[in-house]
Design an enzyme around this catalytic site. Structure first.
Site, mmCIF file in Angstrom:
data_model
loop_
_atom_site.group_PDB
_atom_site.id
_atom_site.type_symbol
_atom_site.label_atom_id
_atom_site.label_comp_id
_atom_site.label_asym_id
_atom_site.label_seq_id
_atom_site.Cartn_x
_atom_site.Cartn_y
_atom_site.Cartn_z
ATOM 1 N N GLN A 21 2.692 -6.003 17.622
ATOM 2 C CA GLN A 21 2.096 -4.744 18.072
ATOM 3 C C GLN A 21 1.755 -4.749 19.564
ATOM 4 O O GLN A 21 1.568 -3.686 20.168
ATOM 5 C CB GLN A 21 0.820 -4.481 17.259
ATOM 6 C CG GLN A 21 0.045 -3.226 17.602
ATOM 7 C CD GLN A 21 0.762 -1.919 17.354
ATOM 8 O OE1 GLN A 21 0.465 -0.892 17.967
ATOM 9 N NE2 GLN A 21 1.738 -1.935 16.466
ATOM 10 N N VAL A 46 -8.266 1.231 11.103
ATOM 11 C CA VAL A 46 -7.577 0.655 9.945
ATOM 12 C C VAL A 46 -6.271 1.391 9.653
ATOM 13 O O VAL A 46 -5.488 0.961 8.813
ATOM 14 C CB VAL A 46 -8.478 0.667 8.688
ATOM 15 C CG1 VAL A 46 -9.694 -0.216 8.906
ATOM 16 C CG2 VAL A 46 -8.881 2.066 8.288
ATOM 17 N N THR A 72 -5.004 -9.267 15.528
ATOM 18 C CA THR A 72 -4.619 -10.547 14.937
ATOM 19 C C THR A 72 -4.238 -10.329 13.478
ATOM 20 O O THR A 72 -4.587 -9.322 12.874
ATOM 21 C CB THR A 72 -5.763 -11.563 15.049
ATOM 22 O OG1 THR A 72 -6.928 -11.038 14.400
ATOM 23 C CG2 THR A 72 -6.081 -11.841 16.509
ATOM 24 N N LYS A 121 3.528 6.992 3.067
ATOM 25 C CA LYS A 121 4.143 5.790 3.608
ATOM 26 C C LYS A 121 3.949 4.646 2.634
ATOM 27 O O LYS A 121 2.873 4.475 2.062
ATOM 28 C CB LYS A 121 3.527 5.419 4.962
ATOM 29 C CG LYS A 121 4.176 4.178 5.603
ATOM 30 C CD LYS A 121 3.656 3.914 6.999
ATOM 31 C CE LYS A 121 2.277 3.312 6.998
ATOM 32 N NZ LYS A 121 1.824 2.943 8.346
ATOM 33 N N GLY A 161 -8.362 -5.876 11.836
ATOM 34 C CA GLY A 161 -9.059 -5.878 10.556
ATOM 35 C C GLY A 161 -8.723 -4.613 9.789
ATOM 36 O O GLY A 161 -9.155 -3.523 10.156
ATOM 37 N N ASP A 162 -7.928 -4.739 8.715
ATOM 38 C CA ASP A 162 -7.442 -3.527 8.046
ATOM 39 C C ASP A 162 -7.347 -3.669 6.533
ATOM 40 O O ASP A 162 -6.601 -2.936 5.884
ATOM 41 C CB ASP A 162 -6.084 -3.123 8.611
ATOM 42 C CG ASP A 162 -5.032 -4.227 8.494
ATOM 43 O OD1 ASP A 162 -5.359 -5.288 7.941
ATOM 44 O OD2 ASP A 162 -3.903 -4.017 8.966
ATOM 45 N N GLU A 212 0.819 -1.205 0.000
ATOM 46 C CA GLU A 212 0.000 0.000 0.000
ATOM 47 C C GLU A 212 0.856 1.259 0.000
ATOM 48 O O GLU A 212 1.945 1.283 0.566
ATOM 49 C CB GLU A 212 -0.893 0.027 1.246
ATOM 50 C CG GLU A 212 -1.826 -1.159 1.356
ATOM 51 C CD GLU A 212 -2.495 -1.259 2.712
ATOM 52 O OE1 GLU A 212 -3.592 -1.839 2.776
ATOM 53 O OE2 GLU A 212 -1.913 -0.773 3.706
#
Length: 353
Positions: free
Chosen positions: A153, A306, A214, A82, A239-240, A69
């Site tokens: 994380q 996200v 996760t 980024k 969830g991203d 991304e």
């Protein structure tokens, strides 16, 4: 050191570069909690001026193995982006699941003013954002946090929530017991009160804040509706991307949902499970005092996180300020700068010596 010989690059050719080594030096010189506290201040400042930014959902290239991304944004003075990947399979092959680097540039002339690693920095900014949001949404009496997903994380989240929200008691669970043991070892050394749990349901018992983080790239049900009680704040950060969630849909229907940028979160976040017009609250409006966050102690709040480019912009801006005039950045010969801007070829020829 810059090479100042006759054929050496000009001063304009050099861009400050922060390596992984120097980023770790900077973090350790400040202390991780102080670093994230100051970084959260930059993030909050930028959220409060949200309308000033050029905003767009991240540009994502998805494959069967993962995603790569680009996350750009800009205000009137600075442009930042980024590059980041997310490859859940990487850990089994000896690679990091997430790596990143970033650039901050001057809008006025387009020249980069900072190039930096962002693998470590992203972990720090993600945790700083979570804890900053926790200040607005978690119950004021919160003392215990469940950490479901004890990977890379985990420790950053714990330290940030202690620094910004006063959380020192943690309940840990991961499907991989080795990850939980790793987190327990690291966090006990940091002075946390740790309980390891055998299930996600056990972990959330007695916790006022529940963080899910996760890595599996799939529709998952880490939390079911029966696990969540009145007054809890859910910090859902795993969830991203499209097709990757952690919460049962029924939880979303009971909770007040807070998001960074709806146009991105509806594609990538937990709310991809809901109708496109399901109501959500934008966090920048909460931070500006335009809409309420937590209204009472019985409300279930959900941060459907996200990650958004403005958070990375804030992190780049923070690091740029911190490394200025220090040895935490080194000059990188990155930009061609011929004496005559029209004679790039001549510069190449003269380099023959």
């Amino acid at each position: 050191m810059m090479d100042l010989s006759p054929l050496a690059p000009s001063k304009l050719a050099f861009v400050p570069f922060v390596s992984v080594h120097n980023m770790m030096r900077l973090v350790n010189s400040m202390g991780a909690e102080a670093f994230m506290t100051e970084l959260a201040g930059y993030i909050e400042e930028d959220f409060k001026r949200w309308p000033e930014f050029d905003k767009t959902p991240r540009v994502a290239s998805h494959s069967h193995e993962g995603v790569i991304e680009l996350m750009p944004t800009a205000d009137a003075e600075l442009y930042g982006f980024k590059y980041v990947n997310g490859h859940p399979k990487n850990m089994k092959e000896g690679y990091q699941t997430v790596t990143a680097f970033g650039v901050l540039s001057s809008v006025s002339n387009g020249y980069p003013v900072l190039l930096t690693e962002m693998t470590v920095l992203t972990a720090l900014r993600t945790a700083a954002t979570s804890a900053l949001v926790g200040k607005y949404l978690a119950s004021k009496g919160a003392e215990v946090m469940a950490m479901i997903g004890n990977g890379a994380q985990c420790e950053f989240q714990a330290l940030a929530f202690r620094a910004l929200c006063g959380i020192n008691t943690l309940r840990l669970y991961d499907v991989d017991p080795a990850a939980t043991e790793k987190a327990k070892r690291n966090l006990t050394a940091q002075g946390f009160d740790i309980t390891t749990c055998s299930s996600a349901q056990e972990a959330v018992e007695g916790a006022q804040i529940v963080t899910t983080c996760t890595a599996d790239k799939q529709y998952a049900t880490i939390l079911t509706d029966n696990m969540i009680g009145r007054g809890q704040h859910i910090n859902a950060i795993g969830g991203d991307c499209p097709g990757k969630t952690e919460l049962h849909k029924d939880i979303l229907l009971r909770a007040d949902i807070f998001v960074e940028y709806p146009e991105q979160t509806r594609i990538e976040g937990e709310i991809q499970q809901l109708a496109e017009d399901h109501p959500v609250t934008e966090l920048w409006q909460v931070m500006r005092g335009e809409v309420p966050g937590r209204r009472d102690e019985t409300q279930i709040t959900l941060f459907d996180s996200v990650g958004f480019a403005i958070e990375d912009f804030s992190a780049l801006r923070f690091v740029h300020d911190k490394v200025a005039g220090t040895d935490f950045a080194e000059p990188l010969d990155m930009l061609a700068d011929p004496d005559d801007p029209r004679d790039l070829f001549g510069m190449v020829e003269r380099a023959k010596g």
